[in-house]
Design a protein around this motif. Structure first.
Motif, PDB file in Angstrom:
ATOM      1  N   THR A  74      -8.397 -73.529  57.158  1.00 44.48           N
ATOM      2  CA  THR A  74      -9.096 -73.550  55.874  1.00 44.48           C
ATOM      3  C   THR A  74     -10.015 -74.764  55.776  1.00 44.48           C
ATOM      4  O   THR A  74     -11.173 -74.658  55.347  1.00 44.48           O
ATOM      5  CB  THR A  74      -8.085 -73.538  54.714  1.00 44.48           C
TER       6      THR A  74
ATOM      7  N   GLN B 101     -13.011 -74.262  58.069  1.00 41.24           N
ATOM      8  CA  GLN B 101     -13.918 -73.275  57.484  1.00 41.24           C
ATOM      9  C   GLN B 101     -14.802 -73.925  56.436  1.00 41.24           C
ATOM     10  O   GLN B 101     -16.006 -73.662  56.370  1.00 41.24           O
ATOM     11  CB  GLN B 101     -13.109 -72.150  56.832  1.00 41.24           C
TER      12      GLN B 101
ATOM     13  N   TRP C  55     -17.152 -74.277  60.141  1.00 40.19           N
ATOM     14  CA  TRP C  55     -16.626 -73.705  61.378  1.00 40.19           C
ATOM     15  C   TRP C  55     -16.230 -72.250  61.139  1.00 40.19           C
ATOM     16  O   TRP C  55     -15.771 -71.886  60.065  1.00 40.19           O
ATOM     17  CB  TRP C  55     -15.380 -74.469  61.836  1.00 40.19           C
ATOM     18  N   HIS C  56     -16.389 -71.428  62.173  1.00 37.99           N
ATOM     19  CA  HIS C  56     -15.806 -70.085  62.162  1.00 37.99           C
ATOM     20  C   HIS C  56     -14.359 -70.265  62.599  1.00 37.99           C
ATOM     21  O   HIS C  56     -14.071 -71.059  63.501  1.00 37.99           O
ATOM     22  CB  HIS C  56     -16.517 -69.163  63.160  1.00 37.99           C
ATOM     23  N   THR C  57     -13.454 -69.557  61.964  1.00 37.88           N
ATOM     24  CA  THR C  57     -12.045 -69.658  62.345  1.00 37.88           C
ATOM     25  C   THR C  57     -11.537 -68.280  62.721  1.00 37.88           C
ATOM     26  O   THR C  57     -11.852 -67.284  62.075  1.00 37.88           O
ATOM     27  CB  THR C  57     -11.189 -70.261  61.217  1.00 37.88           C
TER      28      THR C  57
END
Length: 79
Positions: free
Chosen positions: A50, A53, A57-59
């Motif tokens: 979380t 993100q 960032w893409h998680t």
């Protein structure tokens, strides 16, 4: 022993610092067993994802290697 070495609980298994073709900072990838279930994601892991993100960032949670590869391809990586 890992804690003594400075490893922090919940940090994603893999960090990809090369931004995906579609944009973003990079990818944080948490790997789980292919036959796992959402409850296998620990609170500390979810908190890290979380936070990352929120920083652009893409998680991804990869449920096995093939799932992780498919999700990385969806982001535009050539694997």
């Amino acid at each position: 022993m890992l804690k003594a070495e400075g490893v922090q609980q919940g940090v994603p298994d893999l960090l990809i610092f090369t931004p995906p073709p579609g944009g973003g900072v990079g990818v944080a990838l948490e790997m789980k067993r292919r036959d796992g279930k959402p409850s296998d994601l620990r609170k500390s892991q979810q908190e890290w994802l979380t936070k990352l993100q929120g920083l652009g960032w893409h998680t991804i949670v990869g449920w096995g290697a093939m799932d992780a590869i498919d999700k990385l391809r969806e982001l535009g990586y050539e694997i």
